[in-house]
Design an enzyme around this catalytic site. Structure first.
Site, PDB file in Angstrom:
ATOM      1  N   LYS A  41       0.813  -1.217   0.000  1.00 16.94           N
ATOM      2  CA  LYS A  41       0.000   0.000   0.000  1.00 16.94           C
ATOM      3  C   LYS A  41       0.850   1.272   0.000  1.00 16.94           C
ATOM      4  O   LYS A  41       0.520   2.249  -0.681  1.00 16.94           O
ATOM      5  CB  LYS A  41      -0.955  -0.019   1.191  1.00 16.94           C
ATOM      6  N   ALA A  43       4.052   1.699  -1.150  1.00 17.25           N
ATOM      7  CA  ALA A  43       4.702   1.865  -2.460  1.00 17.25           C
ATOM      8  C   ALA A  43       3.662   2.192  -3.532  1.00 17.25           C
ATOM      9  O   ALA A  43       3.907   3.035  -4.408  1.00 17.25           O
ATOM     10  CB  ALA A  43       5.461   0.589  -2.819  1.00 17.25           C
ATOM     11  N   GLU A 141       0.622  -1.165   7.176  1.00 17.77           N
ATOM     12  CA  GLU A 141       1.383  -2.394   6.890  1.00 17.77           C
ATOM     13  C   GLU A 141       2.781  -2.327   7.504  1.00 17.77           C
ATOM     14  O   GLU A 141       3.642  -3.134   7.180  1.00 17.77           O
ATOM     15  CB  GLU A 141       1.438  -2.634   5.376  1.00 17.77           C
ATOM     16  N   ASN A 186     -11.485   2.642   3.951  1.00 17.92           N
ATOM     17  CA  ASN A 186     -12.593   2.178   3.116  1.00 17.92           C
ATOM     18  C   ASN A 186     -13.715   1.743   4.063  1.00 17.92           C
ATOM     19  O   ASN A 186     -13.601   1.865   5.289  1.00 17.92           O
ATOM     20  CB  ASN A 186     -12.152   1.092   2.126  1.00 17.92           C
ATOM     21  N   GLY A 224     -15.835   2.583  -2.924  1.00 19.03           N
ATOM     22  CA  GLY A 224     -15.835   1.716  -4.103  1.00 19.03           C
ATOM     23  C   GLY A 224     -16.665   2.325  -5.221  1.00 19.03           C
ATOM     24  O   GLY A 224     -16.489   3.491  -5.585  1.00 19.03           O
ATOM     25  N   GLY A 227     -18.042   5.925  -4.907  1.00 21.77           N
ATOM     26  CA  GLY A 227     -17.227   7.133  -4.839  1.00 21.77           C
ATOM     27  C   GLY A 227     -16.565   7.323  -3.498  1.00 21.77           C
ATOM     28  O   GLY A 227     -15.985   6.384  -2.937  1.00 21.77           O
ATOM     29  N   GLY A 254      -7.894   1.682  -4.092  1.00 22.06           N
ATOM     30  CA  GLY A 254      -7.830   2.647  -2.988  1.00 22.06           C
ATOM     31  C   GLY A 254      -6.486   3.365  -2.978  1.00 22.06           C
ATOM     32  O   GLY A 254      -6.407   4.568  -2.699  1.00 22.06           O
ATOM     33  N   ASP A 255      -5.428   2.641  -3.288  1.00 27.41           N
ATOM     34  CA  ASP A 255      -4.096   3.263  -3.327  1.00 27.41           C
ATOM     35  C   ASP A 255      -3.998   4.250  -4.485  1.00 27.41           C
ATOM     36  O   ASP A 255      -3.374   5.315  -4.354  1.00 27.41           O
ATOM     37  CB  ASP A 255      -3.012   2.183  -3.478  1.00 27.41           C
ATOM     38  N   SER A 285      -7.599   3.142 -13.144  1.00 26.66           N
ATOM     39  CA  SER A 285      -6.721   2.033 -12.732  1.00 26.66           C
ATOM     40  C   SER A 285      -7.448   0.688 -12.746  1.00 26.66           C
ATOM     41  O   SER A 285      -6.832  -0.344 -13.015  1.00 26.66           O
ATOM     42  CB  SER A 285      -6.132   2.297 -11.345  1.00 26.66           C
TER      43      SER A 285
HETATM   44  O1  RIB Z   1      -3.976  -2.156  -1.651  1.00 27.46           O
HETATM   45  C1  RIB Z   1      -3.487  -3.161  -2.489  1.00 27.46           C
HETATM   46  C2  RIB Z   1      -2.201  -3.693  -1.922  1.00 27.46           C
HETATM   47  O2  RIB Z   1      -2.478  -4.337  -0.713  1.00 27.46           O
HETATM   48  C3  RIB Z   1      -1.530  -4.728  -2.780  1.00 27.46           C
HETATM   49  O3  RIB Z   1      -0.619  -4.168  -3.684  1.00 27.46           O
HETATM   50  C4  RIB Z   1      -0.902  -5.645  -1.749  1.00 27.46           C
HETATM   51  O4  RIB Z   1       0.488  -5.657  -1.820  1.00 27.46           O
HETATM   52  C5  RIB Z   1      -1.398  -5.175  -0.394  1.00 27.46           C
HETATM   53  O5  RIB Z   1      -0.480  -4.419   0.260  1.00 27.46           O
END
Ligand code: RIB
Length: 311
Positions: A41, A43, A141, A186, A224, A227, A254-255, A285
């Site tokens: 998330k 990166a 994470e 979310n 989702g 919106g 979401g990222d 995306s």
């Molecule tokens: O949000 C999606 C990400 O969640 C994935 O790329 C996975 O690596 C987890 O971290």
């Protein structure tokens, strides 16, 4: 405000299996395809912002294994400042087995590996560079102590922080994240954090309001296909509709939203406009497979907006 974005967060190697359905216990099932890619998330959000032209600094940890070097090269090639992305001796890189159904829905497992070794002292070591950022992004994470440390450090310097509480961890102490400018869960994460149902837009608003009542400054709920919602202490909630597309793979959506939000917000400081930008970018995306590899560059994203008639 500096337009530079700092991300203190994870990286993972995504192991994505496209399935017809999840196997039952004890069942073996053939799946149509598999793909590997860079994820995590932290990166992902850094990559989304950088792909849109944002200047991004990432503080993260990789394993000293086969994946670590490739992860750092990928981030550097995208133009991210990787001065503070380091390998942890003896640790494995984070990995994420992901299962994507024909509808585009995803299920994700994470093995955090080296991400567990990103500690408050590593943030202190990157402090001079983080101090040049106008916005810092965080997710869950990495160790919670590191998350709390960044929030306290940034709040003391007046640097805005966006915390994406993903994946949700029930032990997150809400009283220790009140220094963050934005909390962006979310619906699942909001439900866990608030202890309330957050399945509908109305429920999500009510759940977000309980967090605001506890002192959270601004809650951005990603919904989702519905919106996103901005809930603050002032006035009614503001809704940003999703952009309708046919989803192929929603992993990392979401990222994409948050990375694009950060890039726009750091440059313009307009929360609702940044949410609309994030919703557009997330929609684009999910029309492609994968997480980071589904994130458009500036020209591709402009073409997507043009095709929608939005310019
Ligand atoms: O949000 C999606 C990400 O969640 C994935 O790329 C996975 O690596 C987890 O971290």
């Amino acid at each position: 405000m500096s337009a530079r974005i700092g991300v203190v967060g994870s990286n993972m190697v995504d192991l994505v299996t496209y399935i017809d359905r999840m196997p039952a216990a004890g069942e073996t099932l053939a799946a149509p395809s598999f793909s590997m890619g860079h994820g995590g998330k932290g990166a992902n959000q850094a990559v989304a912002a950088a792909r849109l032209g944002g200047e991004v600094l990432l503080v993260s940890r990789v394993g000293d294994d086969l994946f670590g070097g490739g992860t750092i090269r990928n981030l550097r090639d995208i133009g991210i400042d990787v001065t503070h992305v380091r390998a942890v001796p003896g640790a494995q890189s984070g990995v994420a087995p992901i299962f994507v159904e024909p509808s585009g829905e995803n299920r994700i497992l994470i093995v955090k590996g080296a991400n567990e070794h990103l500690l408050p002292a590593d943030v202190d070591a990157a402090a001079a560079d983080l101090a040049t950022c106008g916005l810092i992004l965080l997710q869950l994470e990495i160790p919670l102590e590191t998350v709390y440390h960044v929030i306290d450090w940034a709040a003391a310097r007046g640097i805005p922080v966006l915390l994406n509480p993903a994946p949700a961890v029930p032990e997150l102490d809400v009283s220790r994240i009140l220094g963050a400018t934005f909390l962006a869960p979310n619906q699942t994460e909001l439900g866990i954090l608030s202890g309330l149902p957050a399945e509908t837009r109305e429920q999500a608003e009510a759940a977000a309001r309980t967090l605001v009542a506890r002192g959270v400054r601004q809650v951005i709920v990603t919904l989702g296909a519905e919106g996103a919602l901005l809930v603050t202490a002032e006035g009614p909630a503001r809704h940003v509709p999703a952009v309708p597309v046919r989803p192929v793979d929603t992993s990392g959506a979401g990222d994409a939203f948050l990375g694009a939000f950060a890039q726009h917000y750091a440059s313009h400081g307009d929360t609702l406009a940044a949410m609309r930008w994030g919703a557009l970018y997330a929609a684009d995306s999910i029309t492609r497979q994968g997480t980071q590899k589904a994130f458009a560059g500036e020209a591709e994203f402009a073409a997507f907006r043009e095709a929608l008639g939005g310019g």
